[in-house]
Design an enzyme around this catalytic site. Sequence first.
Site, mmCIF file in Angstrom:
data_model
loop_
_atom_site.group_PDB
_atom_site.id
_atom_site.type_symbol
_atom_site.label_atom_id
_atom_site.label_comp_id
_atom_site.label_asym_id
_atom_site.label_seq_id
_atom_site.Cartn_x
_atom_site.Cartn_y
_atom_site.Cartn_z
ATOM 1 N N CYS A 184 -1.911 -1.511 7.500
ATOM 2 C CA CYS A 184 -0.975 -0.390 7.422
ATOM 3 C C CYS A 184 -0.824 0.311 8.764
ATOM 4 O O CYS A 184 0.215 0.900 9.058
ATOM 5 C CB CYS A 184 -1.444 0.611 6.358
ATOM 6 S SG CYS A 184 -1.263 0.008 4.670
ATOM 7 N N ALA A 218 -20.169 11.724 -27.964
ATOM 8 C CA ALA A 218 -19.592 12.731 -28.850
ATOM 9 C C ALA A 218 -20.567 12.975 -29.987
ATOM 10 O O ALA A 218 -21.068 12.025 -30.598
ATOM 11 C CB ALA A 218 -18.243 12.274 -29.394
ATOM 12 N N HIS A 238 0.832 -1.192 0.000
ATOM 13 C CA HIS A 238 0.000 0.000 0.000
ATOM 14 C C HIS A 238 0.872 1.249 0.000
ATOM 15 O O HIS A 238 2.088 1.194 0.230
ATOM 16 C CB HIS A 238 -0.926 -0.006 1.215
ATOM 17 C CG HIS A 238 -2.015 -1.030 1.116
ATOM 18 N ND1 HIS A 238 -3.052 -1.110 2.017
ATOM 19 C CD2 HIS A 238 -2.241 -2.009 0.205
ATOM 20 C CE1 HIS A 238 -3.872 -2.097 1.672
ATOM 21 N NE2 HIS A 238 -3.387 -2.655 0.572
ATOM 22 N N GLU A 265 -18.855 3.672 -23.985
ATOM 23 C CA GLU A 265 -18.652 4.425 -25.215
ATOM 24 C C GLU A 265 -19.656 4.077 -26.303
ATOM 25 O O GLU A 265 -19.730 4.751 -27.314
ATOM 26 C CB GLU A 265 -17.232 4.180 -25.756
ATOM 27 C CG GLU A 265 -16.156 4.957 -25.048
ATOM 28 C CD GLU A 265 -14.948 5.209 -25.936
ATOM 29 O OE1 GLU A 265 -15.082 5.168 -27.163
ATOM 30 O OE2 GLU A 265 -13.867 5.454 -25.378
ATOM 31 N N GLU A 312 1.164 3.700 2.065
ATOM 32 C CA GLU A 312 1.840 3.997 3.329
ATOM 33 C C GLU A 312 3.123 3.186 3.474
ATOM 34 O O GLU A 312 4.140 3.696 3.950
ATOM 35 C CB GLU A 312 0.906 3.689 4.511
ATOM 36 C CG GLU A 312 -0.379 4.507 4.514
ATOM 37 C CD GLU A 312 -1.538 3.783 3.850
ATOM 38 O OE1 GLU A 312 -2.664 3.880 4.362
ATOM 39 O OE2 GLU A 312 -1.304 3.116 2.810
#
Length: 371
Positions: A86, A155, A52, A296, A54
């Site tokens: 973590c 689009a 991770h 899309e 961290e």
Amino acid sequence: MHSTDHEFMRVALDLARCGLGRTAPNPAVGAVIVRDGIIVGRGYHHGAGLPHAEIEALAEAGAMARGATMYVTLEPCNHHGRTGPCTHAVLAAGISRLVYAVADPFEPAAGGAAWLSERGVLVSSGVLAREARELNAPFFTGVLKGRPLVLLKLAGTLDGHPAERSGKSKYITGSKALERVHQMRNTLDAIMIGAGTARLDDPSLTCRLAEDGRDPLRVLVVSSPGEWLLDLQLTTTLARGTILFTATGLDPELRATLRDRGLELIEGPTPPGAPIAPAFVLDRLFARGIRSILLEGGPTLATAFLEAGLVDQIALFLAPKLLLDSQAPLLMGSRRTGSLDRGPTIAGMSVEMVGQDVLVTGTVEYPEEWP
């Protein structure tokens, strides 16, 4: 809160963006460690099963982490998953202050901030929380809604057409808009189109950036498959890395040919020719770790997902062109009677110029009773 907290959290957010599209089903997280106003450790999550953010930052900081401040875009995890918690590493390294942007919504991993606070670490939260939540919208959608986030990309011309009546659509928008679309492909887990787009355009659905591009999983939704499928790029040279969702009763010979080419087939619980439920598609993709989808493909598929209430965000590119043809296809729409007083709205809308084209983005909000 210190005056420099925002500055260092922005660095952590920039690091987190390096992992976008590469960490699913995990979130994209960035972390920095600061001692005496100087960054001594940086890290970001590269992918599920890898260290991770961290842990990467602590490794770079080494002994300099003791007595330092850690900035992280998401609350440190506090459970044993593919990697250890973590929180234990942060405490063992001697971090004296933790600053995180937003709490972890995933219940098994949550509670890390409180755990560290109880053990003497000074904890601050909420720094650039909105930016951190937006960056990890797919992760939050997955945890809170149990499905992938869907970004609908459209689009068209200013009068609302994605193509000529003949089907020709390459290229309505300019090169800058196309580059932006490839940036979207690079940061999302999957890209989806329907039969109409596949037949007319035969797209590759790959990410074609100059550098650091990554192809998303390619998803093709076809309720009425036929021999025409065998001539597509997605079923020939790009068959591996492509999933085909189709109805039951697929011709055995066609099924065998597609599978031999490396295509993955998922046959839905609908009869041949019947629309494939968007919820079924999302459920199956979510189960395999997909957390974000770029939708899309065509007016039919766009409308189906919108009517199902399953589009979360929209990106609409408008070219400075007028087609002036009432018989040309529309960007979206069905035969149902619409109402200005009862329909989806776009919240948080923003408008920008992308080369010669206008890009409109926002979050889709649905009325309580929809459709």
